[in-house]
Design a protein around this motif. Sequence first.
Motif, PDB file in Angstrom:
ATOM      1  N   ALA A   1      73.845   7.086   4.219  1.00  0.00           N
ATOM      2  CA  ALA A   1      74.671   7.920   3.344  1.00  0.00           C
ATOM      3  C   ALA A   1      74.918   7.232   2.004  1.00  0.00           C
ATOM      4  CB  ALA A   1      75.996   8.242   4.033  1.00  0.00           C
ATOM      5  N   ARG A   2      75.224   5.929   2.033  1.00  0.00           N
ATOM      6  CA  ARG A   2      75.483   5.195   0.792  1.00  0.00           C
ATOM      7  C   ARG A   2      74.241   5.143  -0.096  1.00  0.00           C
ATOM      8  NH1 ARG A   2      78.015   1.558   4.301  1.00  0.00           N
ATOM      9  NH2 ARG A   2      76.245   0.125   4.096  1.00  0.00           N
ATOM     10  N   ALA A   3      73.069   5.090   0.554  1.00  0.00           N
ATOM     11  CA  ALA A   3      71.818   5.029  -0.203  1.00  0.00           C
ATOM     12  C   ALA A   3      71.363   6.401  -0.687  1.00  0.00           C
ATOM     13  CB  ALA A   3      70.718   4.391   0.646  1.00  0.00           C
ATOM     14  N   GLY A   4      72.088   7.456  -0.281  1.00  0.00           N
ATOM     15  CA  GLY A   4      71.722   8.801  -0.697  1.00  0.00           C
ATOM     16  C   GLY A   4      70.472   9.323  -0.032  1.00  0.00           C
ATOM     17  N   VAL A   5      70.183   8.806   1.165  1.00  0.00           N
ATOM     18  CA  VAL A   5      68.976   9.209   1.884  1.00  0.00           C
ATOM     19  C   VAL A   5      69.244  10.517   2.633  1.00  0.00           C
ATOM     20  CG1 VAL A   5      67.352   8.607   3.727  1.00  0.00           C
ATOM     21  CG2 VAL A   5      68.171   6.839   2.155  1.00  0.00           C
ATOM     22  N   LYS A   6      68.408  11.502   2.426  1.00  0.00           N
ATOM     23  CA  LYS A   6      68.520  12.752   3.165  1.00  0.00           C
ATOM     24  C   LYS A   6      68.116  12.493   4.617  1.00  0.00           C
ATOM     25  CE  LYS A   6      66.877  17.543   3.264  1.00  0.00           C
ATOM     26  NZ  LYS A   6      65.949  18.532   2.643  1.00  0.00           N
ATOM     27  N   THR A   7      69.005  12.813   5.543  1.00  0.00           N
ATOM     28  CA  THR A   7      68.782  12.459   6.943  1.00  0.00           C
ATOM     29  C   THR A   7      69.050  13.644   7.849  1.00  0.00           C
ATOM     30  OG1 THR A   7      69.582  10.234   6.405  1.00  0.00           O
ATOM     31  CG2 THR A   7      69.298  10.755   8.725  1.00  0.00           C
ATOM     32  N   LEU A   8      68.172  13.822   8.828  1.00  0.00           N
ATOM     33  CA  LEU A   8      68.344  14.847   9.855  1.00  0.00           C
ATOM     34  C   LEU A   8      68.536  14.140  11.186  1.00  0.00           C
ATOM     35  CD1 LEU A   8      68.176  17.837  10.830  1.00  0.00           C
ATOM     36  CD2 LEU A   8      65.710  17.474  11.118  1.00  0.00           C
ATOM     37  N   TYR A   9      69.652  14.418  11.850  1.00  0.00           N
ATOM     38  CA  TYR A   9      69.942  13.803  13.144  1.00  0.00           C
ATOM     39  C   TYR A   9      69.692  14.832  14.248  1.00  0.00           C
ATOM     40  CZ  TYR A   9      72.187  10.162  10.382  1.00  0.00           C
ATOM     41  OH  TYR A   9      72.435   9.152   9.490  1.00  0.00           O
ATOM     42  N   LEU A  10      68.822  14.467  15.187  1.00  0.00           N
ATOM     43  CA  LEU A  10      68.462  15.357  16.286  1.00  0.00           C
ATOM     44  C   LEU A  10      69.040  14.833  17.595  1.00  0.00           C
ATOM     45  CD1 LEU A  10      64.682  16.009  15.468  1.00  0.00           C
ATOM     46  CD2 LEU A  10      66.656  17.415  14.848  1.00  0.00           C
ATOM     47  N   ASP A  11      69.574  15.755  18.400  1.00  0.00           N
ATOM     48  CA  ASP A  11      70.112  15.349  19.689  1.00  0.00           C
ATOM     49  C   ASP A  11      69.027  15.379  20.757  1.00  0.00           C
ATOM     50  OD1 ASP A  11      69.694  18.003  20.239  1.00  0.00           O
ATOM     51  OD2 ASP A  11      71.813  18.555  20.372  1.00  0.00           O
TER      52      ASP A  11
ATOM     53  N   PRO B   1      62.206   7.160   1.405  1.00  0.00           N
ATOM     54  CA  PRO B   1      61.697   8.419   1.981  1.00  0.00           C
ATOM     55  C   PRO B   1      62.359   9.645   1.381  1.00  0.00           C
ATOM     56  CG  PRO B   1      63.264   7.428   3.475  1.00  0.00           C
ATOM     57  CD  PRO B   1      63.084   6.443   2.349  1.00  0.00           C
ATOM     58  N   ASP B   2      61.643  10.759   1.440  1.00  0.00           N
ATOM     59  CA  ASP B   2      62.232  12.050   1.070  1.00  0.00           C
ATOM     60  C   ASP B   2      63.164  12.545   2.173  1.00  0.00           C
ATOM     61  OD1 ASP B   2      60.670  12.224  -1.305  1.00  0.00           O
ATOM     62  OD2 ASP B   2      58.969  12.877  -0.089  1.00  0.00           O
ATOM     63  N   LEU B   3      62.836  12.179   3.423  1.00  0.00           N
ATOM     64  CA  LEU B   3      63.628  12.608   4.568  1.00  0.00           C
ATOM     65  C   LEU B   3      63.502  11.571   5.673  1.00  0.00           C
ATOM     66  CD1 LEU B   3      65.242  14.851   6.163  1.00  0.00           C
ATOM     67  CD2 LEU B   3      62.994  15.682   6.951  1.00  0.00           C
ATOM     68  N   VAL B   4      64.629  11.276   6.302  1.00  0.00           N
ATOM     69  CA  VAL B   4      64.641  10.435   7.495  1.00  0.00           C
ATOM     70  C   VAL B   4      65.032  11.318   8.676  1.00  0.00           C
ATOM     71  CG1 VAL B   4      65.763   8.520   8.701  1.00  0.00           C
ATOM     72  CG2 VAL B   4      65.202   8.311   6.275  1.00  0.00           C
ATOM     73  N   VAL B   5      64.268  11.249   9.743  1.00  0.00           N
ATOM     74  CA  VAL B   5      64.597  11.981  10.972  1.00  0.00           C
ATOM     75  C   VAL B   5      65.044  10.947  12.003  1.00  0.00           C
ATOM     76  CG1 VAL B   5      63.830  13.620  12.708  1.00  0.00           C
ATOM     77  CG2 VAL B   5      62.817  13.667  10.414  1.00  0.00           C
ATOM     78  N   ALA B   6      66.291  11.060  12.432  1.00  0.00           N
ATOM     79  CA  ALA B   6      66.884  10.072  13.330  1.00  0.00           C
ATOM     80  C   ALA B   6      67.484  10.766  14.545  1.00  0.00           C
ATOM     81  CB  ALA B   6      67.945   9.259  12.583  1.00  0.00           C
ATOM     82  N   SER B   7      68.092   9.968  15.406  1.00  0.00           N
ATOM     83  CA  SER B   7      68.714  10.478  16.627  1.00  0.00           C
ATOM     84  C   SER B   7      70.217  10.634  16.420  1.00  0.00           C
ATOM     85  CB  SER B   7      68.450   9.500  17.776  1.00  0.00           C
ATOM     86  OG  SER B   7      69.316   9.750  18.857  1.00  0.00           O
ATOM     87  N   SER B   8      70.802  11.563  17.158  1.00  0.00           N
ATOM     88  CA  SER B   8      72.251  11.734  17.104  1.00  0.00           C
ATOM     89  C   SER B   8      72.975  10.513  17.664  1.00  0.00           C
ATOM     90  CB  SER B   8      72.664  12.990  17.887  1.00  0.00           C
ATOM     91  OG  SER B   8      72.255  12.897  19.234  1.00  0.00           O
ATOM     92  N   PHE B   9      72.232   9.624  18.343  1.00  0.00           N
ATOM     93  CA  PHE B   9      72.819   8.399  18.886  1.00  0.00           C
ATOM     94  C   PHE B   9      72.768   7.242  17.886  1.00  0.00           C
ATOM     95  CE2 PHE B   9      71.077  10.798  22.508  1.00  0.00           C
ATOM     96  CZ  PHE B   9      72.250  11.020  23.222  1.00  0.00           C
ATOM     97  N   THR B  10      72.316   7.520  16.669  1.00  0.00           N
ATOM     98  CA  THR B  10      72.235   6.479  15.644  1.00  0.00           C
ATOM     99  C   THR B  10      73.603   5.828  15.421  1.00  0.00           C
ATOM    100  OG1 THR B  10      70.426   7.645  14.535  1.00  0.00           O
ATOM    101  CG2 THR B  10      71.637   6.027  13.225  1.00  0.00           C
ATOM    102  N   ALA B  11      73.612   4.506  15.329  1.00  0.00           N
ATOM    103  CA  ALA B  11      74.863   3.764  15.170  1.00  0.00           C
ATOM    104  C   ALA B  11      75.583   4.170  13.883  1.00  0.00           C
ATOM    105  CB  ALA B  11      74.575   2.267  15.151  1.00  0.00           C
ATOM    106  N   PRO B  12      76.901   4.230  13.913  1.00  0.00           N
ATOM    107  CA  PRO B  12      77.671   4.604  12.722  1.00  0.00           C
ATOM    108  C   PRO B  12      77.352   3.745  11.496  1.00  0.00           C
ATOM    109  CG  PRO B  12      79.096   4.627  14.648  1.00  0.00           C
ATOM    110  CD  PRO B  12      77.780   4.052  15.090  1.00  0.00           C
ATOM    111  N   ALA B  13      77.133   2.454  11.694  1.00  0.00           N
ATOM    112  CA  ALA B  13      76.835   1.581  10.552  1.00  0.00           C
ATOM    113  C   ALA B  13      75.528   1.989   9.884  1.00  0.00           C
ATOM    114  CB  ALA B  13      76.764   0.129  11.011  1.00  0.00           C
TER     115      ALA B  13
END
Length: 266
Positions: free
Chosen positions: A105-115, A87-99
């Motif tokens: 992050a390791r895959a270089g995926v641009k991610t937006l975490y929303l609370d 993906p160009d962007l992943v939109v996830a939750s602020s509750f996303t597991a650290p792993a």
Amino acid sequence: MSAPVFSIALTLAACASPPPDFRGGGGGIVSVNPCADAMLVRLVPASRIAAISHYSHDPVATSLPIAVARRFRATAGTAEEVIALAPDLVVASSFTAPATRDAFARAGVKTLYLDAPATIAASEAQVRQLAAAVDASAAGERMVTAIERSLPPVPTGRRPAALLFIAGDLATGVGTLLDEMMTRAGFANAATAYGLQFTGRLPAEQLVARPPEVVIAPAGGRGVDLRRRLLPHTVEANFPRQLVNCGGPSIVPAMRRLMAIRAKLA
């Protein structure tokens, strides 16, 4: 089908058979956040959404019309599955597991975490945040304007004591988005009398000892029959399950429904 649902369905009609890159990866936005799903389908063309959260395919958990949600591919939200879509962007939750965060992050995926916004103002800010991230600021402002227009003037006069149940005996307490919407609609949140902060369970014994004037809850949910037997003088009003899950565009129909319930009591 209501007018807003019909409008969304028309907008997405062309994606009944998604283009190949929806199914094989290669760009686009992947959302693993069901509340972001409800915003994205209104912010960007369907062709930009590569996948949405599997929760949006669940009639209990979705904040979208289910027929609209099922036009999109859904993922289980695992890092492996999402990364494979490139993906160009992943939109996830602020509750996303650290792993999972580390894997993105390791895959270089641009991610937006929303609370999970606890106020209407915070929800509007989140709409703008997501809209900016997907280059749809104008659409975001239209969404915020719709939310603002749905809010009535701050009511005066008597406020009936109401409890809003999300499911079963799980009620919304003070300090939540639903609590603020109840207040704006002209209710007093009866959860205050039970000492309930945020969201939690209320045993039947507490309700019997101090019955609320109104119970607002999804129709047919677990606990409805029991409450009716225990609280024969309490008004029960239906509040669709889809309206309790998220803020953003869901605020508009949620406010409309709460105001309709309050008007009937008047």
